[in-house]
Design an enzyme around this catalytic site. Structure first.
Site, short mmCIF file in Angstrom:
data_model
loop_
_atom_site.label_atom_id
_atom_site.label_comp_id
_atom_site.label_asym_id
_atom_site.label_seq_id
_atom_site.Cartn_x
_atom_site.Cartn_y
_atom_site.Cartn_z
N TYR A 116 0.85 -1.19 0.00
CA TYR A 116 0.00 0.00 0.00
C TYR A 116 0.88 1.24 0.00
O TYR A 116 1.43 1.63 1.01
CB TYR A 116 -0.94 0.02 1.21
CG TYR A 116 -1.89 -1.15 1.30
CD1 TYR A 116 -2.21 -1.91 0.18
CD2 TYR A 116 -2.49 -1.49 2.51
CE1 TYR A 116 -3.08 -2.99 0.27
CE2 TYR A 116 -3.37 -2.55 2.61
CZ TYR A 116 -3.66 -3.31 1.49
OH TYR A 116 -4.52 -4.38 1.59
N HIS B 229 0.09 -12.00 1.15
CA HIS B 229 -0.95 -11.18 0.54
C HIS B 229 -1.63 -11.90 -0.63
O HIS B 229 -2.85 -11.82 -0.80
CB HIS B 229 -0.34 -9.86 0.08
CG HIS B 229 -1.33 -8.75 -0.06
ND1 HIS B 229 -0.96 -7.42 -0.01
CD2 HIS B 229 -2.67 -8.74 -0.24
CE1 HIS B 229 -2.03 -6.66 -0.16
NE2 HIS B 229 -3.08 -7.43 -0.31
N LEU C 80 -18.02 -3.83 2.22
CA LEU C 80 -19.03 -2.90 1.70
C LEU C 80 -18.99 -2.85 0.17
O LEU C 80 -19.41 -1.86 -0.43
CB LEU C 80 -18.81 -1.50 2.28
CG LEU C 80 -18.90 -1.40 3.81
CD1 LEU C 80 -18.65 0.02 4.28
CD2 LEU C 80 -20.25 -1.91 4.29
N GLY C 81 -18.49 -3.93 -0.44
CA GLY C 81 -18.45 -3.95 -1.90
C GLY C 81 -17.60 -2.85 -2.49
O GLY C 81 -17.95 -2.25 -3.49
N PHE D 227 -21.92 -0.22 -1.43
CA PHE D 227 -23.09 -0.20 -0.55
C PHE D 227 -23.16 1.03 0.34
O PHE D 227 -24.03 1.12 1.20
CB PHE D 227 -23.15 -1.50 0.26
CG PHE D 227 -23.49 -2.68 -0.60
CD1 PHE D 227 -24.78 -2.89 -1.03
CD2 PHE D 227 -22.50 -3.55 -1.04
CE1 PHE D 227 -25.10 -3.94 -1.86
CE2 PHE D 227 -22.80 -4.61 -1.86
CZ PHE D 227 -24.11 -4.81 -2.28
N SER D 228 -22.27 1.98 0.09
CA SER D 228 -22.39 3.26 0.76
C SER D 228 -23.26 4.24 -0.02
O SER D 228 -23.77 5.22 0.54
CB SER D 228 -21.01 3.89 0.99
OG SER D 228 -20.40 4.19 -0.26
N GLY E 19 -24.37 3.22 -3.79
CA GLY E 19 -24.80 2.71 -5.09
C GLY E 19 -24.02 3.33 -6.24
O GLY E 19 -22.89 3.79 -6.07
#
Length: 354
Positions: free
Chosen positions: A59, A139, A220-221, A225-226, A228
């Site tokens: 990261y 990972h 949360l996809g 899903f926060s 759409g």
């Protein structure tokens, strides 16, 4: 509300029932976020009881570990001060990081050889400013090297006190079994959410048979899903989600219809769609720890609120009907590379030791 604690795996690791994925602070989800804001977010998370922090050396690369390392001592100090003041905040931070994925010149590489792993571990320890990593994941599985070779070196790192527990990410059932035979695996990290359920057929049952904890990334996809489809409008050109099949125009429109049904159910439950998605995972069992990522304190607070939502079996079934395989359009990735479906390694008998 207090964030409950769970046992992750059967080797003794205890973590907050919900963790914090730190990737989006530094990598993949657009430009790196302002460091002071991210430090405040980490402080807030730990003070609120979210003590299981997830990062990786890729990261940035490296910058996310450096971010955590700069202020990890402050986080620990903040937690102990709050505990002494009667705030009930646990003083321990459970830190998970990963090795095995490199990123250079726009290309990813996968590595599982002992020399690379040992150097990666030393680098992570230095960047994080710690002497021992709580949970160290491979990972992605290196298909060129028998998993037994990788695990044998990880076992040595445990014996040397450089890591406490071993994990794998996106590993297949057979890979998990072979690895676990060398040294107990504490956790498997895989993508798992109401619209990514492929792990339920074989991976999850294998983990439970062997007493391995389950860490659900992208619960949360990847932010879907926060909000759409409209959330895609705000993504920067540097955001890797723009390349994923589910976020492409044709699939996105169809998936948004599914999101609207989820959203309507959330309204009836008096919560947000993202809280509903997290609550669904929390109802999967006490061996499951989702690690939603966020860069905003208000979203973190909202995620914690999901722990208090109760779903009946009927509501679970209703939610699953909205996000069944036929209702979700597009794959998790453009191809299976980098997922558990593509993680088989050669047999140990094929390996020539130097």
């Amino acid at each position: 509300m207090a964030v409950r604690r769970i046992k992750l795996g059967s080797q003794g690791l205890e973590v907050s029932a919900q963790g914090l994925g730190c990737m989006s602070m530094s990598f993949g989800y657009g430009p790196p976020k302002p460091e002071p804001d991210m430090i405040n977010l980490i402080h807030h998370a730990v003070a609120a009881g979210v003590t299981f922090l997830d990062t990786s050396d890729v990261y940035g690369p490296h910058t996310n570990e450096i971010l955590l390392g700069k202020k990890l001592d402050d986080v620990m100090l903040l937690s102990m001060q709050a505990l002494q003041a009667g705030g009930g905040v646990r003083e321990k931070v459970e830190l998970a990081t990963k090795f095995g994925v490199s990123f250079s010149d726009g290309r990813f590489g996968i590595h599982g050889d002992p020399a690379y792993m040992r150097a990666a571990c030393e680098g992570s320890l230095k960047r994080l400013g710690i002497e021992c990593i709580d949970l160290y994941y491979q990972h992605r599985v290196d298909k060129k090297i028998p998993i037994e070779v990788t695990m044998s070196e990880l076992k040595k790192l445990v014996e040397e006190g450089k890591i406490k527990y071993i994990g794998l990410s996106e590993a297949s059932p057979s890979t998990i079994r072979r690895a676990h035979a060398v040294h107990p695996i504490t956790a498997i990290q895989s993508e798992w959410s109401i619209w990514s359920r492929d792990v339920e057929e074989e991976v999850i049952p294998t983990c439970r048979e062997l007493g391995i904890g389950i860490v659900a990334y992208s619960p949360l996809g990847r932010g879907f899903f926060s909000g759409g489809a409209k959330m895609v409008e705000s993504l920067s050109e540097q955001d890797f989600r723009k390349l994923l099949p589910r976020f492409q125009p044709g699939n996105l429109d169809k998936n948004d219809q599914m999101f609207k049904r989820v959203s309507a159910m959330a309204t009836r439950k008096g919560c947000t769609p993202s809280q509903l998605a997290l609550a669904w995972l929390h109802h999967q069992g006490n061996d499951v720890c989702p690690i939603p990522g966020t860069t905003k304190i208000e979203n973190l607070n909202q995620n914690i609120g999901a722990l208090s939502i109760v779903l009946t079996p009927q509501e679970m079934a209703e939610l699953e009907s909205y996000t069944a395989a036929g209702e979700v359009h597009g794959g998790r990735y453009a191809q299976t590379a980098g997922t558990w479906e593509d993680s088989e390694t050669p047999p140990l008998s094929s390996w020539t030791f130097e």
